[in-house]
Design an enzyme around this catalytic site. Structure first.
Site, PDB file in Angstrom:
ATOM      1  NE  ARG A  23      -4.419  -1.208   1.275  1.00 18.03           N
ATOM      2  CZ  ARG A  23      -5.524  -1.353   1.952  1.00 18.03           C
ATOM      3  NH1 ARG A  23      -5.499  -1.422   3.265  1.00 18.03           N
ATOM      4  NH2 ARG A  23      -6.690  -1.405   1.344  1.00 18.03           N
TER       5      ARG A  23
ATOM      6  CD  GLN B 289      -2.778   6.268  -3.631  1.00 20.61           C
ATOM      7  OE1 GLN B 289      -2.950   7.062  -4.551  1.00 20.61           O
ATOM      8  NE2 GLN B 289      -2.702   6.634  -2.381  1.00 20.61           N
TER       9      GLN B 289
ATOM     10  CG  ASP C 211      -5.253  -0.532  -2.427  1.00 26.00           C
ATOM     11  OD1 ASP C 211      -5.679  -1.666  -2.133  1.00 26.00           O
ATOM     12  OD2 ASP C 211      -5.103   0.374  -1.598  1.00 26.00           O
TER      13      ASP C 211
ATOM     14  CB  SER D  43      -8.437   0.628  -1.635  1.00 29.05           C
ATOM     15  OG  SER D  43      -7.544   0.752  -0.557  1.00 29.05           O
TER      16      SER D  43
ATOM     17  CE1 TYR E  32      -4.600  -3.127   5.799  1.00 27.38           C
ATOM     18  CE2 TYR E  32      -2.255  -3.422   5.472  1.00 27.38           C
ATOM     19  CZ  TYR E  32      -3.537  -3.428   4.974  1.00 27.38           C
ATOM     20  OH  TYR E  32      -3.755  -3.729   3.659  1.00 27.38           O
TER      21      TYR E  32
HETATM   22  P1  NAD Z   1      -8.756  -3.086   7.277  1.00 27.54           P
HETATM   23  O1  NAD Z   1      -9.838  -3.539   6.362  1.00 27.54           O
HETATM   24  O2  NAD Z   1      -7.666  -4.042   7.619  1.00 27.54           O
HETATM   25  O3  NAD Z   1      -9.424  -2.607   8.663  1.00 27.54           O
HETATM   26  C1  NAD Z   1     -10.555  -1.769   8.692  1.00 27.54           C
HETATM   27  C2  NAD Z   1     -10.442  -0.826   9.870  1.00 27.54           C
HETATM   28  O4  NAD Z   1     -10.648  -1.542  11.093  1.00 27.54           O
HETATM   29  C3  NAD Z   1      -9.085  -0.141  10.013  1.00 27.54           C
HETATM   30  O5  NAD Z   1      -9.279   1.250   9.902  1.00 27.54           O
HETATM   31  C4  NAD Z   1      -8.610  -0.560  11.383  1.00 27.54           C
HETATM   32  O6  NAD Z   1      -7.893   0.462  12.046  1.00 27.54           O
HETATM   33  C5  NAD Z   1      -9.909  -0.861  12.085  1.00 27.54           C
HETATM   34  N1  NAD Z   1      -9.821  -1.691  13.297  1.00 27.54           N
HETATM   35  C6  NAD Z   1      -9.024  -2.747  13.568  1.00 27.54           C
HETATM   36  N2  NAD Z   1      -9.288  -3.245  14.801  1.00 27.54           N
HETATM   37  C7  NAD Z   1     -10.293  -2.483  15.323  1.00 27.54           C
HETATM   38  C8  NAD Z   1     -10.994  -2.488  16.562  1.00 27.54           C
HETATM   39  N3  NAD Z   1     -10.740  -3.375  17.507  1.00 27.54           N
HETATM   40  N4  NAD Z   1     -11.973  -1.554  16.749  1.00 27.54           N
HETATM   41  C9  NAD Z   1     -12.249  -0.634  15.778  1.00 27.54           C
HETATM   42  N5  NAD Z   1     -11.604  -0.581  14.602  1.00 27.54           N
HETATM   43  C10 NAD Z   1     -10.638  -1.484  14.365  1.00 27.54           C
HETATM   44  O7  NAD Z   1      -8.067  -1.776   6.754  1.00 27.54           O
HETATM   45  P2  NAD Z   1      -8.250  -0.950   5.411  1.00 27.54           P
HETATM   46  O8  NAD Z   1      -9.527  -0.231   5.445  1.00 27.54           O
HETATM   47  O9  NAD Z   1      -8.006  -1.858   4.240  1.00 27.54           O
HETATM   48  O10 NAD Z   1      -7.026   0.060   5.483  1.00 27.54           O
HETATM   49  C11 NAD Z   1      -6.679   0.706   6.671  1.00 27.54           C
HETATM   50  C12 NAD Z   1      -5.747   1.849   6.394  1.00 27.54           C
HETATM   51  O11 NAD Z   1      -4.673   1.462   5.519  1.00 27.54           O
HETATM   52  C13 NAD Z   1      -6.358   3.003   5.639  1.00 27.54           C
HETATM   53  O12 NAD Z   1      -7.234   3.772   6.337  1.00 27.54           O
HETATM   54  C14 NAD Z   1      -5.071   3.739   5.251  1.00 27.54           C
HETATM   55  O13 NAD Z   1      -4.520   4.421   6.331  1.00 27.54           O
HETATM   56  C15 NAD Z   1      -4.190   2.619   4.883  1.00 27.54           C
HETATM   57  N6  NAD Z   1      -4.238   2.512   3.412  1.00 27.54           N
HETATM   58  C16 NAD Z   1      -3.197   3.065   2.708  1.00 27.54           C
HETATM   59  C17 NAD Z   1      -3.222   3.015   1.309  1.00 27.54           C
HETATM   60  C18 NAD Z   1      -2.115   3.595   0.488  1.00 27.54           C
HETATM   61  O14 NAD Z   1      -1.275   4.257   1.003  1.00 27.54           O
HETATM   62  N7  NAD Z   1      -2.097   3.338  -0.813  1.00 27.54           N
HETATM   63  C19 NAD Z   1      -4.274   2.412   0.631  1.00 27.54           C
HETATM   64  C20 NAD Z   1      -5.312   1.857   1.387  1.00 27.54           C
HETATM   65  C21 NAD Z   1      -5.265   1.911   2.770  1.00 27.54           C
END
Ligand code: NAD
Length: 364
Positions: A121, A126, A129, A132, A226
């Site tokens: 990520r 991007q 991805d 996402s 994450y």
């Molecule tokens: P994910 O599907 O793994 O998790 C979903 C959400 O659950 C996350 O925001 C995580 O913090 C939250 N979570 C975990 N345990 C929890 C708990 N006990 N209670 C409440 N919430 C909890 O994650 P995702 O949505 O695929 O991605 C998370 C982050 O990754 C994004 O918000 C971003 O910061 C990063 N990301 C970066 C890029 C990039 O740079 N290209 C792209 C996509 C995502």
């Protein structure tokens, strides 16, 4: 390089890995494209659309003959995999963290497999991805399912018959799916609150017009952005805090996940029992066990008048757009691995080596 696109065979899977728009772009870039007859039908793309885009149509048996790459949504069926020549590049959601046996089978076949889940990520990747792109679709659909089920209107309405209060929605886990759920619920007029263990997301939540609910639980953020897994004490603290706040909400969308781990259990039965009858929980983490104790993966259950929706694979229920987005991600991966249609694997490249799960330089 010739790229083959199969008709997906996993139960309930309606998506297709490459849509005609991408097939046409890849052809222009120097790839030869072969698509199994009917591959796009469930997502709304006909064989004629693929032919017009320049693809050769094929049946299952000849699909992978002399193909350099196979582009899938889910892992290919055992039958198809048996026909894949050693050295073929495979791209798809291959579950590298949760299906070691499946990865071992790919390795035995001599396939060079790239998992869409393992694309790093980083900004440069991007456009590839797919976690996402598909999470965006799932977050949207979760709200639509809740709106369909809840016996209330989402917006506040002032009518000649008086005023009705808006739905109060809570989104737990404000990652990609959660942020899309917040935006969708807001567009429908709900008053939205959201919680995440990564405090950094509070600003993003607020920028979408939702309130950040502070439950006093914080987790470390890993290098990939994450959340790390909570300790048992933190998890208990979160459950207690949620139990107190949850009766305020008509709709709860849960998306909390930690990569490669079972979904964190956030909502115990006792919390569901405190919700008003008619309330709805949509558990997007159903696939990995569920954030709610009452979630039955793949089913919709009712408990004390509260509906708990554990429907799996929501992106597949929006197969047209989910496929279109996924296809662009897969197209970007193909162009990365084979610029101008010629396979050029650079194992010093972070994206190539990071996404490879079986093959010469596999990292998983
Ligand atoms: P994910 O599907 O793994 O998790 C979903 C959400 O659950 C996350 O925001 C995580 O913090 C939250 N979570 C975990 N345990 C929890 C708990 N006990 N209670 C409440 N919430 C909890 O994650 P995702 O949505 O695929 O991605 C998370 C982050 O990754 C994004 O918000 C971003 O910061 C990063 N990301 C970066 C890029 C990039 O740079 N290209 C792209 C996509 C995502």
């Amino acid at each position: 390089m010739r790229v083959a696109v199969p008709k997906e065979t996993a139960p309930g899977e309606r998506r297709v890995a490459l849509v005609p728009e991408t097939v046409s772009k890849l052809r222009d870039a120097g790839f030869e494209m072969r698509v199994e007859r009917g591959a796009g039908a469930a997502a709304g793309f006909s064989d004629a659309d693929y032919e017009s885009a320049g693809a050769e149509l094929s049946d299952t048996t000849s699909l992978v003959v002399a193909a350099g790459a196979l582009a899938c949504v889910a892992k290919p069926s055992a039958e198809l995999l048996a026909a894949v020549p050693s050295g073929t590049v495979l791209i798809g959601f291959l579950e590298p963290l949760t299906d070691p046996e499946g990865i071992a089978q790919l390795s035995e076949r001599g396939v060079i497999a790239f998992a869409m889940e393992s694309i790093p990520r980083i900004t440069r990747a991007q456009s590839m991805d797919a976690l996402s792109s598909q999470a965006t679709v799932a977050g949207y659909k979760a709200v639509v399912l809740a709106a369909d089920r809840v016996p209330r209107l989402f917006p506040m309405l002032m009518t000649a018959a008086g005023t009705i209060a808006p739905v109060r929605a809570l989104v737990i886990g404000a990652g990609v799916a959660g942020l899309q759920a917040i935006a969708t619920a807001r567009r429908l007029g709900a008053v939205v609150s959201a919680f995440d263990v990564r405090p950094a997301v509070a600003e993003q939540v607020q920028s979408l017009g939702a309130a950040f609910l502070d439950l006093g639980v914080r987790a470390e953020e890993t290098a990939g952005g994450y959340a790390s897994e909570l300790t048992p004490e933190q998890q208990a603290q979160q459950q207690t805090a949620l139990e107190e706040r949850i009766p305020d909400f008509d709709v709860v969308i849960t998306t909390a996940a930690v990569p490669g781990r079972p979904a964190p259990r956030l909502i115990p039965t006792s919390a569901v029992e405190r919700m008003r009858p008619g309330s709805v929980i949509v558990d997007l983490a159903a696939e990995t066990g569920g954030n709610c104790e009452l979630t039955v993966p793949g089913e919709v259950v009712e408990h004390g008048g509260v509906t708990v929706i554990g429907t799996r694979n929501l992106p597949s229920t929006m197969a047209y757009h989910a496929s279109q987005l996924y296809s662009r991600n897969v197209g970007a991966v193909l162009l990365h691995l084979a610029p101008e249609g010629e396979l050029t694997l650079d194992w010093d490249d972070e994206i190539t080596s990071g996404a490879c799960v079986t093959g010469p330089e596999a990292t998983a």
